[in-house]
Design a protein around this motif. Structure first.
Motif, PDB file in Angstrom:
ATOM      1  N   SER A  33       6.527   3.603   0.755  1.00  0.00           N
ATOM      2  CA  SER A  33       4.809   4.068   0.946  1.00  0.00           C
ATOM      3  C   SER A  33       4.626   4.020   2.306  1.00  0.00           C
ATOM      4  O   SER A  33       3.995   5.336   2.478  1.00  0.00           O
ATOM      5  CB  SER A  33       4.394   3.099  -0.003  1.00  0.00           C
ATOM      6  N   ALA A  60       1.305   7.481  -2.460  1.00  0.00           N
ATOM      7  CA  ALA A  60       2.481   7.190  -1.705  1.00  0.00           C
ATOM      8  C   ALA A  60       3.441   6.309  -2.623  1.00  0.00           C
ATOM      9  O   ALA A  60       4.621   6.476  -2.661  1.00  0.00           O
ATOM     10  CB  ALA A  60       2.400   6.749  -0.455  1.00  0.00           C
ATOM     11  N   GLU A  61       2.513   5.228  -2.913  1.00  0.00           N
ATOM     12  CA  GLU A  61       3.357   4.413  -4.203  1.00  0.00           C
ATOM     13  C   GLU A  61       4.061   5.027  -5.205  1.00  0.00           C
ATOM     14  O   GLU A  61       5.091   4.809  -5.537  1.00  0.00           O
ATOM     15  CB  GLU A  61       2.452   3.186  -4.490  1.00  0.00           C
TER      16      GLU A  61
END
Ligand code: HEM
Length: 71
Positions: A33, A60-61
């Motif tokens: 991430s 992003a995660e």
């Protein structure tokens, strides 16, 4: 999509290769991430990955989890 694909090597590593390298690592989601947002280089070759400031930490995660699902 300009730099990565699931299995065809492009500018960046394939998502399959990233999942194989990091898949078993507890902290992979956090590590990937951060790499997605901040960019950086040196893990796969000469070319650095540019930062992706438009990607939020939550996105992003989600992307990191999706990439790790390519094992
Ligand atoms: C939101 C879009 C993107 C995502 C989710 C993404 C994801 C990733 C991930 C997870 C890695 C591996 C990190 C590691 O193992 O340390 C990586 C590396 C890399 N990406 Fe991307 N990437 C994105 C956009 C891009 C773009 C636009 C480019 C090309 C201009 C690019 C080029 C690269 C390169 C060259 C590497 C290898 C860097 C190294 O050697 O450490 N990526 N990317």
């Amino acid at each position: 999509m300009a730099c990565h694909s699931a299995e065809r090597k492009m500018i960046g590593p394939t998502y399959k290769a990233i999942a194989e390298r990091h898949g078993k690592d507890e902290s992979a989601i956090k590590l990937l991430s951060e790499k997605i947002v901040k960019g950086g280089g040196g893990n796969w070759g000469q070319l650095p990955m540019p930062p992706q400031p438009g990607v939020s930490p939550e996105e992003a995660e989600a992307l990191a989890k999706w990439i790790l699902s390519h094992e």
